[in-house]
Design a protein around this motif. Structure first.
Motif, PDB file in Angstrom:
ATOM      1  N   THR A  31       0.827  -1.207   0.000  1.00 45.10           N
ATOM      2  CA  THR A  31       0.000   0.000   0.000  1.00 45.10           C
ATOM      3  C   THR A  31       0.861   1.257   0.000  1.00 45.10           C
ATOM      4  O   THR A  31       0.474   2.285  -0.575  1.00 45.10           O
ATOM      5  CB  THR A  31      -0.924   0.009   1.224  1.00 45.10           C
ATOM      6  OG1 THR A  31      -1.704  -1.192   1.236  1.00 45.10           O
ATOM      7  CG2 THR A  31      -1.868   1.205   1.196  1.00 45.10           C
ATOM      8  N   SER A  32       2.021   1.190   0.614  1.00 44.95           N
ATOM      9  CA  SER A  32       2.903   2.359   0.654  1.00 44.95           C
ATOM     10  C   SER A  32       3.274   2.827  -0.753  1.00 44.95           C
ATOM     11  O   SER A  32       3.403   4.031  -0.999  1.00 44.95           O
ATOM     12  CB  SER A  32       4.171   2.041   1.442  1.00 44.95           C
ATOM     13  OG  SER A  32       4.876   0.952   0.862  1.00 44.95           O
TER      14      SER A  32
ATOM     15  N   ILE B 291       0.512   4.968  -2.074  1.00 43.52           N
ATOM     16  CA  ILE B 291       0.522   6.303  -1.463  1.00 43.52           C
ATOM     17  C   ILE B 291       1.570   7.188  -2.132  1.00 43.52           C
ATOM     18  O   ILE B 291       1.296   8.336  -2.507  1.00 43.52           O
ATOM     19  CB  ILE B 291       0.792   6.190   0.054  1.00 43.52           C
ATOM     20  CG1 ILE B 291      -0.366   5.454   0.738  1.00 43.52           C
ATOM     21  CG2 ILE B 291       0.989   7.577   0.667  1.00 43.52           C
ATOM     22  CD1 ILE B 291      -0.108   5.130   2.191  1.00 43.52           C
TER      23      ILE B 291
ATOM     24  N   PHE C 146       0.773  10.689  -4.399  1.00 44.34           N
ATOM     25  CA  PHE C 146       1.307  12.021  -4.124  1.00 44.34           C
ATOM     26  C   PHE C 146       2.220  12.501  -5.245  1.00 44.34           C
ATOM     27  O   PHE C 146       2.264  13.701  -5.549  1.00 44.34           O
ATOM     28  CB  PHE C 146       2.029  12.023  -2.776  1.00 44.34           C
ATOM     29  CG  PHE C 146       1.096  12.196  -1.612  1.00 44.34           C
ATOM     30  CD1 PHE C 146       0.616  13.450  -1.263  1.00 44.34           C
ATOM     31  CD2 PHE C 146       0.662  11.105  -0.883  1.00 44.34           C
ATOM     32  CE1 PHE C 146      -0.253  13.626  -0.203  1.00 44.34           C
ATOM     33  CE2 PHE C 146      -0.221  11.264   0.184  1.00 44.34           C
ATOM     34  CZ  PHE C 146      -0.685  12.527   0.517  1.00 44.34           C
TER      35      PHE C 146
ATOM     36  N   ILE D 192      -6.873   5.928  -2.784  1.00 47.12           N
ATOM     37  CA  ILE D 192      -5.483   6.120  -2.336  1.00 47.12           C
ATOM     38  C   ILE D 192      -4.649   6.827  -3.405  1.00 47.12           C
ATOM     39  O   ILE D 192      -3.903   7.766  -3.115  1.00 47.12           O
ATOM     40  CB  ILE D 192      -4.847   4.762  -1.975  1.00 47.12           C
ATOM     41  CG1 ILE D 192      -5.544   4.159  -0.751  1.00 47.12           C
ATOM     42  CG2 ILE D 192      -3.352   4.928  -1.696  1.00 47.12           C
ATOM     43  CD1 ILE D 192      -5.090   2.748  -0.436  1.00 47.12           C
TER      44      ILE D 192
END
Length: 539
Positions: free
Chosen positions: A165-166, A169, A173, A228
Motif C-alpha cells: 500500500t505504501s 501512497i 502524491f 489512495i
C-alpha cells in the motif's frame, strides 16, 4: 556510505553539473532563455519583488509548482540579479530535477535487482540523451514534471509486483505533484485509473493470496485503490479551481481567460495547415502518430522482448500501453478542440513513461543471458532514440521550438530578448519614481531586467485593472505597450485600447518608440481636438 549510495550521488553530481554548465552557456554566453522558462521565473519574481508583492502574483494560468520552487532560489536575487534577469533560477531548478531523475532510475534498477552497471547505464542513457539533456538546462517545467511522472510509474510498478500500500501512497502524491507542474498529469491520471482496474481484475486476483475475488470484492478493492492513488490529484485539481475562483473570480480562469491556452490558440485559425488538422480526425491522428514515433523506439524494444519471451499476452502490457497513450490521447482531444500548437516537445513524455517501466520489465526476466540480451536491446533503442532526437533538433520543420537553441544569433525570440534588455536599461536610465503601467504577460523580460521593478504597475498588482480603465485617476504616468502583432500572449492593454499603440489618444502621447516593437506613451489630461478648441474659443 555504501558503494550504491556513492554511485547514486556521483550520478546526481555528473548530471547536475553538466546541466548547470549548459544552462550557463545558453543563458550567459549565448544570451537566450526560452520565453516560457523566463516567464515562469518572472512569476516567482513578482511574488517577492514587484510593486505589490503577494503569493497570488505567481499567476493562475500555468501550474504554479515550478515557480513556487524558484521562489526559494530568488531569495538570493539581491545578491545575484542574474537569477531573474537571465532566468538562471529556472536553470538551477531543472538541473536539480534532471540529477534527481538519474538517481531515481539508478535506485529503481537496484531495487529490481538489476546490476549496478545496468542501473547506471539506464540512468545515463536517458539523462544524457541530447534532447532530454537540453530540457534539464532550459528552465522549462518539463524536467520536474518528468521526474514526478517517472516516480508515479515506478511506485505503481512496485505495487503491481509487491502489492504494498505504501507504493500506492507514494504514487498518488507523485501524481498530484505532477499535476501542480503540468496539466498533462490529468489524462495520465485517467490512464492510471483504468490501469488500476486492469491490475486488480487480471493480475492481482490470479495470485495465491486472492485466488478468486468475487465481483463485489473486486469493485471494493478498485474503489479503495482509486481513493489512495487519485485522491491527492483530484483534491489538487479542486483546490486549483477554488484558488482561481476566490482570487480571479472565475473557477476556470486558467482554462478560458484571455491568457489561457485556448485564447492563445486562436491564432492557429489563421494557419491553413492547422485548420485542416482541426477539421479532420484522421489527419490529426496521422500528425500525432508521426510526432510520437520519434520517441517510441524503447516501446518497440519492450514489445520485442515480450514477443521473444512469450509474454506479449500478459495483461501488464496493457498497463504500459495505457500510460503511453495518455499523451497522444490528450493531443488528439486538444486538436479536435482547436487548442494545441502541436509542439514537438508535447509528445516527449511517452519516452520517460517507457524508460520508467523498463526496470520492472527487465525484472520479469531471469538472471543470465536472457536479461543481458533484453538489456542489450534496450541499449540499442536508447541510443537510437538519442540519434533520432538529435537529428530532430536540427530540423526546424520537425522541432522548431528546440531548433531555436541552435540558431540563437538569428531566431526572433532571442532577438526580442536582447532588445527588451536594452529597453529595460533605457527605462532605468530615464525613470525612477514614475509609475509605468504594462502587461507583465508580455513585458516579463523587461521587468526582470529592470533594476527597480516597483516602478511598474503590472497585471498581478491589485490596482492594475482599475488603473487600466482610468489611468489618470490612479496616477499612471506612462503606459508601455508591445507591438500588437508580436509573438506571445495578447496584451490586455492593446485589447482594452485597440488604437492606442498606432494612433495614441487624446489622453496619451507617444513618448518613445523602441524600434516599433514597444512604445511608451505619456499619460496626461485629455487634449481637445483643434476643431473643438476653436469652437470653444469662438463667442
Amino acid at each position: 556510505m555504501s558503494k550504491r549510495s556513492i554511485l547514486s550521488w556521483m550520478l546526481f553530481l555528473i548530471i547536475f553539473a553538466g546541466e548547470i554548465a549548459l544552462g550557463y552557456y545558453l543563458a550567459f554566453v549565448k544570451g537566450y532563455m526560452h520565453n516560457d522558462a523566463l516567464s515562469r521565473v518572472a512569476n516567482a519574481f513578482y511574488v517577492l519583488y514587484s510593486r505589490d508583492p503577494h503569493l497570488g502574483a505567481i499567476g493562475f494560468i500555468w501550474n504554479p509548482l515550478p515557480s513556487l520552487m524558484e521562489l526559494a532560489i530568488l531569495v538570493f536575487y539581491p545578491l545575484f540579479p542574474v537569477l531573474a534577469s537571465r532566468g538562471f533560477a529556472g536553470v538551477i531548478m531543472t538541473a536539480l530535477f534532471s540529477g534527481l531523475t538519474a538517481v531515481l532510475l539508478y535506485r529503481t534498477g537496484i531495487r529490481y535487482e538489476l546490476s549496478r552497471t545496468m542501473s547506471s547505464m539506464l540512468a545515463l542513457l536517458y539523462c544524457l540523451n541530447p534532447f532530454i539533456f537540453l530540457f534539464g538546462a532550459n528552465g522549462l517545467s518539463d524536467a520536474p514534471y518528468i521526474y514526478f511522472l517517472m516516480y508515479t510509474i515506478i511506485e505503481f510498478s512496485f505495487w503491481i509486483k509487491e502489492r504494498k500500500t505504501s507504493s500506492l501512497i507514494f504514487s498518488g502524491f507523485a501524481l498530484s505533484l505532477a499535476f501542480w507542474t503540468r496539466y498533462e498529469a490529468v489524462p495520465f491520471g485517467f490512464s492510471l485509473a483504468i490501469a488500476i482496474v486492469l491490475v486488480i481484475v487480471f493480475i492481482h486476483h490470479r495470485s495465491q493470496e486472492d485466488p478468486k475475488l468475487k465481483p463485489l470484492e473486486k469493485y471494493n478493492k478498485i474503489e479503495a485503490t482509486w481513493i489512495i492513488v487519485l485522491l491527492p490529484a483530484v483534491f489538487s485539481g479542486l483546490l486549483w479551481i477554488f484558488f482561481n475562483y476566490i482570487i480571479m473570480g472565475n473557477p476556470f480562469y486558467f482554462l478560458n481567460s484571455e491568457y489561457s491556452n485556448v485564447a492563445q490558440s486562436e491564432v492557429l485559425q489563421n494557419d491553413e495547415n492547422f485548420v485542416k488538422l482541426f477539421s479532420s480526425p484522421l489527419l490529426s491522428l496521422l500528425f500525432i502518430a508521426k510526432k510520437t514515433l520519434w520517441y517510441s523506439l524503447p516501446l518497440f524494444a519492450v514489445l520485442l522482448i515480450r514477443l521473444f519471451s512469450w509474454r506479449l499476452h500478459k495483461p501488464d502490457l496493457l498497463v504500459l500501453l495505457l500510460l503511453f497513450a495518455a499523451v497522444p490521447g490528450l493531443q488528439f482531444l486538444l486538436l479536435m478542440k482547436a487548442s494545441s500548437f502541436g509542439w514537438f516537445r508535447y509528445f516527449m513524455y511517452v519516452f520517460p513513461v517507457v524508460v520508467a517501466w523498463i526496470p520492472y520489465e527487465l525484472s520479469k526476466l531471469r538472471h543470465g543471458w536472457r536479461r543481458r540480451a533484453a538489456f542489450s536491446l534496450i541499449i540499442v533503442s536508447m541510443v537510437g532514440t538519442a540519434g533520432l532526437l538529435s537529428y530532430a533538433i536540427t530540423q526546424p520543420d520537425i522541432a522548431p521550438d528546440e531548433h531555436n537553441f541552435l540558431t540563437i544569433e538569428t531566431n526572433e525570440y532571442a532577438r526580442q530578448q536582447r532588445e527588451e534588455r536594452v529597453i529595460a536599461r533605457w527605462i532605468d536610465n530615464h525613470f525612477t519614481t514614475e509609475t509605468i503601467l504594462t502587461d507583465s504577460s508580455n513585458a516579463f523580460t523587461i521587468l526582470v531586467n529592470s533594476s527597480n521593478a516597483k516602478k511598474f504597475l503590472i497585471t498581478s498588482d491589485y490596482g492594475f485593472r482599475p488603473a487600466l480603465l482610468d489611468p489618470l485617476k490612479y496616477k499612471v504616468d506612462y503606459m508601455l505597450l508591445p507591438w500588437p502583432s508580436r509573438n506571445g500572449p495578447k496584451s490586455t492593454i492593446n485589447m482594452t485600447y485597440p488604437d492606442l499603440y498606432h494612433n495614441g489618444s487624446a489622453w496619451a502621447t507617444l513618448h518613445h518608440d523602441f524600434d516599433n516593437q514597444w512604445r511608451l506613451y505619456r499619460v496626461h489630461e485629455p487634449k481637445m481636438e483643434e476643431e473643438d478648441a476653436a469652437a470653444a474659443a469662438s463667442p
